[in-house]
Design a protein around this motif. Structure first.
Motif, PDB file in Angstrom:
ATOM      1  N   SER A   1       0.837  -1.210   0.000  1.00 29.30           N
ATOM      2  CA  SER A   1       0.000   0.000   0.000  1.00 29.30           C
ATOM      3  C   SER A   1       0.866   1.252   0.000  1.00 29.30           C
ATOM      4  O   SER A   1       0.594   2.213  -0.738  1.00 29.30           O
ATOM      5  N   ASN A   2       1.928   1.265   0.809  1.00 27.84           N
ATOM      6  CA  ASN A   2       2.848   2.404   0.835  1.00 27.84           C
ATOM      7  C   ASN A   2       3.509   2.620  -0.520  1.00 27.84           C
ATOM      8  O   ASN A   2       3.697   3.762  -0.962  1.00 27.84           O
ATOM      9  N   SER A   3       3.867   1.514  -1.167  1.00 25.58           N
ATOM     10  CA  SER A   3       4.496   1.622  -2.484  1.00 25.58           C
ATOM     11  C   SER A   3       3.547   2.254  -3.501  1.00 25.58           C
ATOM     12  O   SER A   3       3.950   3.112  -4.303  1.00 25.58           O
ATOM     13  N   ASN A   4       2.266   1.880  -3.438  1.00 27.07           N
ATOM     14  CA  ASN A   4       1.278   2.468  -4.360  1.00 27.07           C
ATOM     15  C   ASN A   4       1.071   3.954  -4.065  1.00 27.07           C
ATOM     16  O   ASN A   4       0.964   4.773  -4.995  1.00 27.07           O
ATOM     17  N   ILE A   5       1.021   4.286  -2.772  1.00 29.04           N
ATOM     18  CA  ILE A   5       0.810   5.692  -2.391  1.00 29.04           C
ATOM     19  C   ILE A   5       1.988   6.544  -2.845  1.00 29.04           C
ATOM     20  O   ILE A   5       1.811   7.648  -3.376  1.00 29.04           O
TER      21      ILE A   5
ATOM     22  N   ASN B   1      -5.116  11.360  -9.655  1.00 31.60           N
ATOM     23  CA  ASN B   1      -4.743  10.510  -8.534  1.00 31.60           C
ATOM     24  C   ASN B   1      -5.888  10.363  -7.552  1.00 31.60           C
ATOM     25  O   ASN B   1      -6.747  11.229  -7.431  1.00 31.60           O
ATOM     26  N   LEU B   2      -5.871   9.242  -6.829  1.00 33.84           N
ATOM     27  CA  LEU B   2      -6.956   8.927  -5.904  1.00 33.84           C
ATOM     28  C   LEU B   2      -6.877   9.746  -4.618  1.00 33.84           C
ATOM     29  O   LEU B   2      -7.882   9.983  -3.964  1.00 33.84           O
ATOM     30  N   VAL B   3      -5.644  10.099  -4.215  1.00 31.13           N
ATOM     31  CA  VAL B   3      -5.490  10.843  -2.962  1.00 31.13           C
ATOM     32  C   VAL B   3      -4.649  12.077  -3.198  1.00 31.13           C
ATOM     33  O   VAL B   3      -3.814  12.129  -4.110  1.00 31.13           O
TER      34      VAL B   3
END
Length: 414
Positions: free
Chosen positions: A150-154, A176-178
């Protein structure tokens, strides 16, 4: 030498494809080849089975490789790793000690008592509470892997989000989602969760290592006195194991060779052409694996180890010179095998003596009249001129039957 080899191969192929000196037809030859292949496969299967009969070094000392790996590791977590290996992959009803004992029941030889004790300690560790600890650790490691993914995707999205913010692009137009602030918050939260999980894993590992059965197992493993003896015994067993295998394989093949040779000689005396041909093929089939195993032994057995050690001492790193030694040695061994066939197993002189006594052709072993110069069945010339009295005497016999002079082998093939 070349003439001997040429005569040997000519004699060999003539016996392999003729019945009473008459060539086999194609159908019979195909059937014979199929029989040869079938028997050869079964011979090698039998050789493989009997070579496994005596317990191998890895079966006699199954704990050696695990102890050796443990001793060679320098990581701080090696205690946990070896305990974990004792708890993983155990899905059958038998204990590790029973598995080792079952191995020695199916083979000649015994499993090392130290390894049986090692297996007993492993069985004491392999209990449901300890298995549950391992499962909890694996679950938390899986959670850590998900959080890190998850961190890698963020992070992959965070860089482009930051560029959008610098460029003044509105949030509604972002791909982007966030957003950047939200990404930073999620990263921090995930890192805290990862840290918590790692602390929990460390606590579970320490809990497992503190168990009495784990302490006893590790204490036994770190006592080198028993395992150094296991190491010495394992190395000695590895040194002798190829020789033991060759002995057992020879015990399997030699009776077959003797039976085939006896049947072949009997069939030749009685002029049973087909039986003689088949028994000859069997004799060759039984000899081929034996020769193959002898050469295989020369590559891995005691002799190879002896030569390797000598050359390693004398030549240091020039181990490629061992190939030169074997290039010279193998033809010598091959020459010895040919001589064995020529002088012992297929001794032409010994055959000639028996055939002359029975009034048979020296070449094809069929009945002829005592004074026939040529065999009426195969056309073979039976006599040679004596160099002393110049009368005709039988080929291959050691003395002239007229004057008793010793016959030189060079005159037998005139």
């Amino acid at each position: 030498m070349l003439n001997k080899i040429r005569r040997f191969w000519s004699h060999f192929f003539n016996k392999s494809r003729k019945i009473n000196n008459e060539p086999l037809n194609k159908v019979s030859l195909v059937v014979l080849i199929v029989i040869d292949i079938f028997i050869l496969i079964n011979v090698f299967t039998g050789l493989d089975d009997i070579s496994r009969w005596y317990i191998s070094p890895s079966q006699a000392y199954p704990c050696y490789s695990q102890w050796q790996n443990y001793k060679s590791q320098t990581t701080t977590g090696k205690d946990y790793e070896i305990i974990q290996s004792s708890l993983s992959g155990r899905y059958n009803e038998l204990s590790q000690e029973q598995i080792y004992q079952q191995t020695q029941e199916r083979h000649l030889g015994k499993v090392s008592p130290t390894c049986l004790q090692y297996a007993k300690y492993q069985d004491q560790i392999n209990i449901p509470p300890n298995q549950q600890i391992i499962q909890n650790i694996e679950q938390k490691q899986s959670q850590i892997a998900q959080l890190e993914q998850s961190n890698s995707n963020i992070r992959s999205q965070y860089d482009s989000t930051l560029l959008e913010k610098i460029a003044g692009q509105s949030r509604e137009q972002s791909i982007n989602l966030v957003g950047a602030e939200k990404a930073k918050q999620e990263l921090d939260q995930n890192n805290r969760q990862i840290s918590i999980r790692k602390q929990e894993i460390s606590s579970l590992k320490n809990q497992l290592l503190a168990k009495p059965e784990s302490i006893n197992f590790l204490s036994f493993l770190k006592d080198d006195s028993d395992f150094n003896q296991v190491k010495a015994n394992y190395q000695q067993a590895s040194f002798w194991y190829p020789s033991i295998q060759l002995v057992f394989q020879s015990l399997f093949l030699v009776p077959l060779i003797l039976v085939a040779l006896s049947v072949h000689n009997f069939a030749q005396r009685r002029e049973y052409g087909l039986v003689s041909l088949i028994s000859w093929h069997l004799l060759v089939i039984f000899f081929l694996p034996l020769i193959f195993k002898v050469f295989e032994f020369l590559q891995v057995g005691v002799l190879f180890t002896f030569i390797f050690d000598i050359l390693n001492t004398l030549l240091g790193g020039l181990l490629f010179l061992i190939s030169y030694v074997y290039i010279l040695l193998i033809p010598v061994v091959g020459f010895g095998i040919i001589q064995l066939f020529q002088k012992v197993i297929l001794n032409t002189k010994a055959q000639a003596v028996r055939r002359v006594q029975d009034s048979r052709c020296i070449n094809c072993a069929k009945k002829i009249r005592p004074h026939d110069t040529y065999c009426p069945h195969c056309g073979y010339y039976q006599y040679v001129e004596c160099p002393n009295c110049h009368n005709l005497t039988y080929k291959y016999l050691s003395h002239c039957h007229h004057c008793g002079t010793v016959q030189d082998d060079s005159h037998h093939h005139v």
